[in-house]
Design an enzyme around this catalytic site. Structure first.
Site, short mmCIF file in Angstrom:
data_model
loop_
_atom_site.label_atom_id
_atom_site.label_comp_id
_atom_site.label_asym_id
_atom_site.label_seq_id
_atom_site.Cartn_x
_atom_site.Cartn_y
_atom_site.Cartn_z
CB SER A 95 50.75 19.09 34.28
OG SER A 95 50.30 20.28 33.65
CE LYS A 98 50.52 19.91 37.73
NZ LYS A 98 49.26 20.03 38.34
CG HIS A 130 53.73 22.51 35.94
ND1 HIS A 130 52.38 22.77 36.09
CD2 HIS A 130 53.92 22.35 34.61
CE1 HIS A 130 51.79 22.76 34.91
NE2 HIS A 130 52.70 22.51 33.99
CG ASN A 131 49.99 23.61 39.17
OD1 ASN A 131 50.46 22.92 38.27
ND2 ASN A 131 48.80 23.39 39.68
CD GLU A 150 48.75 26.05 35.40
OE1 GLU A 150 49.23 24.93 35.20
OE2 GLU A 150 47.65 26.24 35.96
C1 6PG Z 1 47.67 21.31 35.23
C2 6PG Z 1 46.92 22.43 35.94
C3 6PG Z 1 45.96 21.83 36.92
C4 6PG Z 1 44.88 22.78 37.38
C5 6PG Z 1 45.38 23.80 38.34
C6 6PG Z 1 44.66 25.10 38.28
O1 6PG Z 1 48.89 21.32 35.33
O2 6PG Z 1 47.03 20.49 34.59
O3 6PG Z 1 47.82 23.23 36.63
O4 6PG Z 1 46.71 21.27 37.95
O5 6PG Z 1 44.21 23.32 36.30
O6 6PG Z 1 45.20 23.25 39.61
O7 6PG Z 1 45.05 25.80 39.38
P1 6PG Z 1 44.30 27.05 39.96
O8 6PG Z 1 42.85 26.66 40.10
O9 6PG Z 1 44.96 27.29 41.27
O10 6PG Z 1 44.49 28.14 38.95
#
Ligand code: 6PG
Length: 453
Positions: free
Chosen positions: A115, A170, A173-174, A177
């Site tokens: 990430s 991960k 984590h997302n 996010e």
């Molecule tokens: C990270 C981000 C990365 C990416 C996501 C965006 O941790 O660096 O999460 O993995 O920017 O995949 O996800 P979406 O396109 O689903 O918002």
């Protein structure tokens, strides 16, 4: 991939490069070849031949079929003991399948969550490696070298667990996010529609919030985004961005998996659905604006410019964020039991402290909460969070009530408060659900005065 390669080279590793398009490799070498020792290769066979054994091959391609295609092409070229590392956002069940299949060929397959976006890849990402523990002996020192470092100097990288554990963590984590971004969006909307704050003024508010317990990368960049002026209209950039959110899939996977596990990650689910609602059917939204009544009474008092309301929103945001982290971590605990991973929540919170998108001061506190002997059953039970919630609750309730009165959607502010109230409620309406199930389907129920049921 290019930035990770540069990061390794900058740390003194010799990096053999390969891309389907040799022009891309050449472009990287031309721009950054002087940053370290790179080996240019034109084919996978050449790449494999350039590596010392056990070979450590980091694959950075789009999740899904492309990963399988690269593996298929690599396997005949490799020897037992070699390691294939998938650093993309792969679905953890794919990682489990690939790990098992490659183990039969004597190869180690390591699914690594990475990430931090492009900048993190270059300057220090947060790294979540899964796979066979023995491969971490060979990979760990390299990954820890290129990872972000926390304030105490420790690397934001640690072995997570076997097979798909790294990609699972991960994925969550997302999911978190998504929830973080959704609650920030809800705060932004309330500050605009209730407190009357224009984006430029909100940018200052978020900047100030970034000096409080909310301090985090996403709050910091929210101030940047809200402060942007559009070159064409000279108005706030945010006002010319189409309000239809995209998604690549990791948030949806988190919720799908949460449903399988029976893990109530309501904040993440609401965030995924909020994105879907914003973008799936524009025509339906347009019609709804014409035909659906608001039912708003118009009697709520005016709070335009009221700093008390702004502070209420800040507290509501913090409380919702706490609940969404608690839900995400609880999902990790449930997944650990299901898949046989001994997930160390203190270590996971620790490696999210820097480098990743959800990096935040709060993670330092979460890590401390799980580090001691008295690990809380739920993050919210940690003493410092009980105190924080006690402080935030009146504001949180006022903000949710205000949003409802004004017809302003705040799905995560509200659902996290509902989760909180459900958790602490002595009796839930589940008793009636049980009564009804028994009435229509003889599904039975347990009695409160009969331990055996
Ligand atoms: C990270 C981000 C990365 C990416 C996501 C965006 O941790 O660096 O999460 O993995 O920017 O995949 O996800 P979406 O396109 O689903 O918002």
């Amino acid at each position: 991939g290019a930035n990770l390669a540069r990061n390794f080279a900058r740390h003194g590793y010799t990096v053999a490069l390969h891309n389907r398009s040799v022009a891309r490799t050449d472009a990287l070498l031309e721009a950054y070849g002087s940053e370290g020792r790179f080996i240019r290769t034109e084919s996978l066979a050449e790449l494999v031949g350039a590596l010392e054994r056990p070979r450590r091959i980091l694959v950075m391609v789009q999740a899904g079929a492309a990963v399988d295609a690269v593996i298929e092409a690599l396997v005949p070229l490799l020897e037992p003991g070699d390691i294939i590392i998938d650093g993309g956002n792969s679905y953890f069940q794919d990682t489990r399948r690939r790990e098992a299949a490659l183990a039969e060929a004597g190869l180690d397959f390591v699914g690594v969550g990475v990430s931090g976006g492009e900048e993190g890849a270059l300057n220090g990402p947060s790294i979540m490696p899964g796979g066979p523990e023995r491969s971490y002996a060979s990979l760990g020192p390299m990954l820890e070298d290129i990872a972000a470092k926390a304030v105490d100097g420790s690397p934001c990288c640690a072995w997570i667990g076997t097979d798909g554990a790294g990609h699972f963590v991960k994925m969550v984590h997302n999911g978190i996010e998504y929830a973080d971004m959704q609650v920030i969006g809800e705060a932004h909307e309330l500050l605009r529609s209730v407190a009357g704050l224009e984006p430029a003024d909100q940018a200052k508010v978020f900047q100030q919030w970034n000096t409080t317990e909310l301090a985090s990368y996403l709050i910091e960049i929210t101030a940047h985004v809200l402060g942007q002026v559009d070159a064409r209209t000279q108005g706030p950039l945010i006002d010319v961005i189409v309000d239809a959110a995209g998604q690549k899939g990791t948030g949806r996977w988190t919720v799908q998996e949460a449903l399988e596990l029976g893990s109530p990650v309501t904040a993440i689910a609401e965030s995924v659905f909020a994105r879907a609602l914003s973008s799936a059917e524009p025509a339906m939204r347009a019609t709804a604006q014409q035909v659906l009544p608001s039912g708003i009474g118009g009697t709520t008092e005016d709070v335009v410019g009221d700093p008390g309301f702004v502070e209420d929103v800040r507290k509501a945001l913090y409380a919702s964020k706490l609940v969404s982290y608690a839900q995400g971590l609880e999902m990790l605990t449930m997944a650990g039991a299901e898949y046989g991973w001994e997930l160390d929540l203190a270590a996971i919170a620790g490696l999210w402290r820097e480098g990743c998108i959800i990096r935040a001061q709060l993670l330092e506190v979460i890590m401390a909460a799980y580090a001691g002997e008295n690990r809380p059953l739920n993050l919210l039970f940690a003493e410092q969070f009980v105190t924080a919630l006690e402080d935030a609750l009146p504001a949180w309730r006022r903000v949710v009530a205000r949003a409802v009165e004004r017809g302003i959607p705040a799905p995560v502010f509200a659902s996290t408060l509902n989760y909180y109230d459900s958790l602490r409620r002595p009796r839930l309406n589940a008793a009636l659900t049980q009564g009804l199930r028994d009435y229509f389907g003889a599904h039975t129920y347990r009695r409160i005065d009969d331990a055996e049921g």
